[in-house]
Design a protein around this motif. Structure first.
Motif, PDB file in Angstrom:
ATOM      1  N   ASN A  95      35.589 -52.414 -72.690  1.00 45.10           N
ATOM      2  CA  ASN A  95      36.699 -52.993 -73.453  1.00 45.10           C
ATOM      3  C   ASN A  95      37.342 -51.905 -74.311  1.00 45.10           C
ATOM      4  O   ASN A  95      37.601 -52.089 -75.490  1.00 45.10           O
ATOM      5  CB  ASN A  95      36.173 -54.125 -74.341  1.00 45.10           C
ATOM      6  CG  ASN A  95      37.262 -54.920 -75.007  1.00 45.10           C
ATOM      7  OD1 ASN A  95      38.296 -55.198 -74.409  1.00 45.10           O
ATOM      8  ND2 ASN A  95      37.045 -55.278 -76.264  1.00 45.10           N
ATOM      9  N   SER A  96      37.593 -50.771 -73.702  1.00 45.61           N
ATOM     10  CA  SER A  96      38.038 -49.584 -74.432  1.00 45.61           C
ATOM     11  C   SER A  96      39.360 -49.792 -75.156  1.00 45.61           C
ATOM     12  O   SER A  96      40.276 -50.449 -74.654  1.00 45.61           O
ATOM     13  CB  SER A  96      38.170 -48.407 -73.462  1.00 45.61           C
ATOM     14  OG  SER A  96      38.650 -47.261 -74.121  1.00 45.61           O
ATOM     15  N   LEU A  97      39.447 -49.225 -76.342  1.00 45.69           N
ATOM     16  CA  LEU A  97      40.661 -49.334 -77.157  1.00 45.69           C
ATOM     17  C   LEU A  97      41.886 -48.829 -76.410  1.00 45.69           C
ATOM     18  O   LEU A  97      42.964 -49.437 -76.464  1.00 45.69           O
ATOM     19  CB  LEU A  97      40.480 -48.528 -78.453  1.00 45.69           C
ATOM     20  CG  LEU A  97      41.706 -48.406 -79.353  1.00 45.69           C
ATOM     21  CD1 LEU A  97      42.126 -49.768 -79.891  1.00 45.69           C
ATOM     22  CD2 LEU A  97      41.425 -47.443 -80.505  1.00 45.69           C
ATOM     23  N   THR A  98      41.752 -47.725 -75.684  1.00 40.88           N
ATOM     24  CA  THR A  98      42.890 -47.117 -74.988  1.00 40.88           C
ATOM     25  C   THR A  98      43.097 -47.685 -73.594  1.00 40.88           C
ATOM     26  O   THR A  98      44.036 -47.283 -72.905  1.00 40.88           O
ATOM     27  CB  THR A  98      42.680 -45.597 -74.865  1.00 40.88           C
ATOM     28  OG1 THR A  98      41.494 -45.348 -74.103  1.00 40.88           O
ATOM     29  CG2 THR A  98      42.540 -44.958 -76.244  1.00 40.88           C
ATOM     30  N   GLY A 154      43.552 -52.672 -81.903  1.00 39.77           N
ATOM     31  CA  GLY A 154      43.220 -53.054 -80.540  1.00 39.77           C
ATOM     32  C   GLY A 154      43.533 -54.477 -80.154  1.00 39.77           C
ATOM     33  O   GLY A 154      43.620 -54.793 -78.969  1.00 39.77           O
ATOM     34  N   SER A 155      43.675 -55.373 -81.133  1.00 37.93           N
ATOM     35  CA  SER A 155      43.945 -56.788 -80.840  1.00 37.93           C
ATOM     36  C   SER A 155      42.949 -57.338 -79.811  1.00 37.93           C
ATOM     37  O   SER A 155      43.324 -57.970 -78.829  1.00 37.93           O
ATOM     38  CB  SER A 155      45.381 -56.970 -80.330  1.00 37.93           C
ATOM     39  OG  SER A 155      46.309 -56.558 -81.309  1.00 37.93           O
ATOM     40  N   GLY A 156      41.676 -57.080 -80.065  1.00 40.50           N
ATOM     41  CA  GLY A 156      40.634 -57.539 -79.154  1.00 40.50           C
ATOM     42  C   GLY A 156      40.009 -56.425 -78.351  1.00 40.50           C
ATOM     43  O   GLY A 156      38.842 -56.522 -77.946  1.00 40.50           O
ATOM     44  N   PHE A 157      40.769 -55.371 -78.089  1.00 40.99           N
ATOM     45  CA  PHE A 157      40.218 -54.196 -77.432  1.00 40.99           C
ATOM     46  C   PHE A 157      39.545 -53.302 -78.480  1.00 40.99           C
ATOM     47  O   PHE A 157      39.847 -53.375 -79.658  1.00 40.99           O
ATOM     48  CB  PHE A 157      41.313 -53.413 -76.695  1.00 40.99           C
ATOM     49  CG  PHE A 157      41.839 -54.108 -75.476  1.00 40.99           C
ATOM     50  CD1 PHE A 157      41.224 -53.938 -74.245  1.00 40.99           C
ATOM     51  CD2 PHE A 157      42.960 -54.928 -75.556  1.00 40.99           C
ATOM     52  CE1 PHE A 157      41.710 -54.581 -73.112  1.00 40.99           C
ATOM     53  CE2 PHE A 157      43.447 -55.580 -74.430  1.00 40.99           C
ATOM     54  CZ  PHE A 157      42.819 -55.402 -73.203  1.00 40.99           C
ATOM     55  N   GLY A 158      38.637 -52.450 -78.015  1.00 39.80           N
ATOM     56  CA  GLY A 158      37.970 -51.530 -78.921  1.00 39.80           C
ATOM     57  C   GLY A 158      36.714 -52.082 -79.561  1.00 39.80           C
ATOM     58  O   GLY A 158      36.104 -51.418 -80.385  1.00 39.80           O
ATOM     59  N   VAL A 159      36.324 -53.321 -79.189  1.00 43.99           N
ATOM     60  CA  VAL A 159      35.112 -53.948 -79.734  1.00 43.99           C
ATOM     61  C   VAL A 159      34.100 -54.089 -78.608  1.00 43.99           C
ATOM     62  O   VAL A 159      34.373 -54.739 -77.602  1.00 43.99           O
ATOM     63  CB  VAL A 159      35.418 -55.328 -80.348  1.00 43.99           C
ATOM     64  CG1 VAL A 159      34.143 -55.962 -80.885  1.00 43.99           C
ATOM     65  CG2 VAL A 159      36.466 -55.202 -81.453  1.00 43.99           C
ATOM     66  N   CYS A 160      32.932 -53.480 -78.780  1.00 44.54           N
ATOM     67  CA  CYS A 160      31.917 -53.555 -77.730  1.00 44.54           C
ATOM     68  C   CYS A 160      31.136 -54.864 -77.809  1.00 44.54           C
ATOM     69  O   CYS A 160      31.277 -55.643 -78.753  1.00 44.54           O
ATOM     70  CB  CYS A 160      30.988 -52.348 -77.782  1.00 44.54           C
ATOM     71  SG  CYS A 160      30.329 -51.883 -79.383  1.00 44.54           S
ATOM     72  N   ASP A 165      37.370 -45.255 -88.556  1.00 41.96           N
ATOM     73  CA  ASP A 165      37.751 -45.226 -87.137  1.00 41.96           C
ATOM     74  C   ASP A 165      37.571 -46.605 -86.512  1.00 41.96           C
ATOM     75  O   ASP A 165      38.415 -47.077 -85.738  1.00 41.96           O
ATOM     76  CB  ASP A 165      36.895 -44.213 -86.375  1.00 41.96           C
ATOM     77  CG  ASP A 165      37.320 -42.767 -86.608  1.00 41.96           C
ATOM     78  OD1 ASP A 165      38.342 -42.557 -87.283  1.00 41.96           O
ATOM     79  OD2 ASP A 165      36.612 -41.861 -86.120  1.00 41.96           O
ATOM     80  N   CYS A 166      36.468 -47.254 -86.847  1.00 40.71           N
ATOM     81  CA  CYS A 166      36.178 -48.580 -86.292  1.00 40.71           C
ATOM     82  C   CYS A 166      37.165 -49.620 -86.807  1.00 40.71           C
ATOM     83  O   CYS A 166      37.672 -50.444 -86.039  1.00 40.71           O
ATOM     84  CB  CYS A 166      34.745 -48.975 -86.634  1.00 40.71           C
ATOM     85  SG  CYS A 166      34.201 -50.523 -85.896  1.00 40.71           S
ATOM     86  N   ALA A 167      37.446 -49.574 -88.107  1.00 39.64           N
ATOM     87  CA  ALA A 167      38.404 -50.518 -88.685  1.00 39.64           C
ATOM     88  C   ALA A 167      39.779 -50.357 -88.046  1.00 39.64           C
ATOM     89  O   ALA A 167      40.465 -51.351 -87.747  1.00 39.64           O
ATOM     90  CB  ALA A 167      38.493 -50.311 -90.199  1.00 39.64           C
ATOM     91  N   PHE A 168      40.178 -49.119 -87.806  1.00 36.85           N
ATOM     92  CA  PHE A 168      41.461 -48.846 -87.155  1.00 36.85           C
ATOM     93  C   PHE A 168      41.469 -49.404 -85.740  1.00 36.85           C
ATOM     94  O   PHE A 168      42.448 -50.025 -85.304  1.00 36.85           O
ATOM     95  CB  PHE A 168      41.720 -47.340 -87.135  1.00 36.85           C
ATOM     96  CG  PHE A 168      42.983 -46.946 -86.436  1.00 36.85           C
ATOM     97  CD1 PHE A 168      44.211 -47.067 -87.057  1.00 36.85           C
ATOM     98  CD2 PHE A 168      42.949 -46.440 -85.141  1.00 36.85           C
ATOM     99  CE1 PHE A 168      45.390 -46.712 -86.407  1.00 36.85           C
ATOM    100  CE2 PHE A 168      44.103 -46.078 -84.477  1.00 36.85           C
ATOM    101  CZ  PHE A 168      45.337 -46.214 -85.115  1.00 36.85           C
ATOM    102  N   ALA A 169      40.367 -49.200 -85.007  1.00 34.49           N
ATOM    103  CA  ALA A 169      40.286 -49.687 -83.626  1.00 34.49           C
ATOM    104  C   ALA A 169      40.364 -51.206 -83.568  1.00 34.49           C
ATOM    105  O   ALA A 169      41.061 -51.777 -82.720  1.00 34.49           O
ATOM    106  CB  ALA A 169      38.992 -49.198 -82.977  1.00 34.49           C
ATOM    107  N   ILE A 170      39.651 -51.871 -84.473  1.00 35.26           N
ATOM    108  CA  ILE A 170      39.662 -53.338 -84.483  1.00 35.26           C
ATOM    109  C   ILE A 170      41.046 -53.873 -84.829  1.00 35.26           C
ATOM    110  O   ILE A 170      41.547 -54.828 -84.212  1.00 35.26           O
ATOM    111  CB  ILE A 170      38.608 -53.865 -85.476  1.00 35.26           C
ATOM    112  CG1 ILE A 170      37.197 -53.565 -84.953  1.00 35.26           C
ATOM    113  CG2 ILE A 170      38.769 -55.371 -85.692  1.00 35.26           C
ATOM    114  CD1 ILE A 170      36.102 -53.885 -85.944  1.00 35.26           C
ATOM    115  N   ARG A 171      41.684 -53.236 -85.811  1.00 34.55           N
ATOM    116  CA  ARG A 171      43.015 -53.689 -86.238  1.00 34.55           C
ATOM    117  C   ARG A 171      44.077 -53.409 -85.179  1.00 34.55           C
ATOM    118  O   ARG A 171      44.935 -54.254 -84.890  1.00 34.55           O
ATOM    119  CB  ARG A 171      43.387 -53.006 -87.560  1.00 34.55           C
ATOM    120  CG  ARG A 171      44.727 -53.454 -88.144  1.00 34.55           C
ATOM    121  CD  ARG A 171      44.952 -52.883 -89.532  1.00 34.55           C
ATOM    122  NE  ARG A 171      45.028 -51.432 -89.527  1.00 34.55           N
ATOM    123  CZ  ARG A 171      44.094 -50.630 -90.005  1.00 34.55           C
ATOM    124  NH1 ARG A 171      42.975 -51.138 -90.507  1.00 34.55           N
ATOM    125  NH2 ARG A 171      44.249 -49.316 -89.971  1.00 34.55           N
TER     126      ARG A 171
END
Length: 203
Positions: A103-106, A183-189, A175-181
């Protein structure tokens, strides 16, 4: 006879040494709370998936703790993060290919990179963006080596334990907070359960 002023250089040097030692001490949070491991051949055709395993065994209170997981590609870009609970002496298994990098952020799955884990206290949930550091999560990971003939050799080792600095922790959390914000669902393992506590990742 006029007395010469005492040489201030040794005193200044001692003060600088004390300040440097104090700075190092304040930057280090606590031992046995931070580990790093690597993954490789994650997207190589025909290669099996690697496995991350972790447990909690500090024995203090015999309670749940959190493995705060941060997965980085080889170019140092965070792909996914999550906080996974594990009970005392429990064992959680994560499939690197699907659970940690499915579920990669990118939206681009990295072939190689690192998995960093911070051991955190259970606060009713496991929040990788706001960690209360507490020992001790131990982890192991299998590694898919380069293909030899028709086989991908598999090795396994423990995470490389390191001192965790406040700067490092801040970087991981932000970095994690940025990814969660972003990603809109992406970036969370994905967190799997050890059978005693339900997985409750931050989303």
């Amino acid at each position: 006879m006029k007395k010469s002023a005492p040489n201030a250089l040794p005193v200044l040097a001692l003060a600088l040494v004390i300040a440097m030692v104090s700075g190092v001490a304040s930057a280090q949070i606590i031992d046995e709370t931070f580990s790093t491991n690597y993954f490789a051949n994650n997207t190589t055709s025909g290669a099996p998936a690697a496995t991350l395993r972790f447990t909690e065994h500090d024995g203090v209170g015999l309670h749940e703790e959190c493995a705060m997981i941060y997965v980085y590609a080889a170019d140092q870009q965070l792909g996914e993060c999550c906080g996974c609970p594990v009970s005392y002496n429990g064992l959680v298994e994560e499939n690197v290919k699907t659970d940690l990098l499915g579920n990669s952020l990118t939206r681009v799955t990295p072939n190689e990179g690192v998995v960093q884990i911070v051991s955190g206290a259970w606060t009713g949930r496991c929040d990788p963006t706001n960690v209360v550091v507490e020992p001790e999560i131990d982890s192991w990971m299998t590694h898919i080596q380069n293909k030899i003939g028709t086989t991908f050799p598999i090795t396994e080792d423990a995470g490389d334990a390191e001192f965790l600095s406040s700067d490092e922790l801040t970087t991981l959390e932000s970095d994690c907070a940025f990814a969660i914000r972003l990603g809109s669902g992406f970036g969370v393992c994905t967190c799997n359960s050890d059978g005693s506590v339900p997985p409750k990742p931050v989303s």
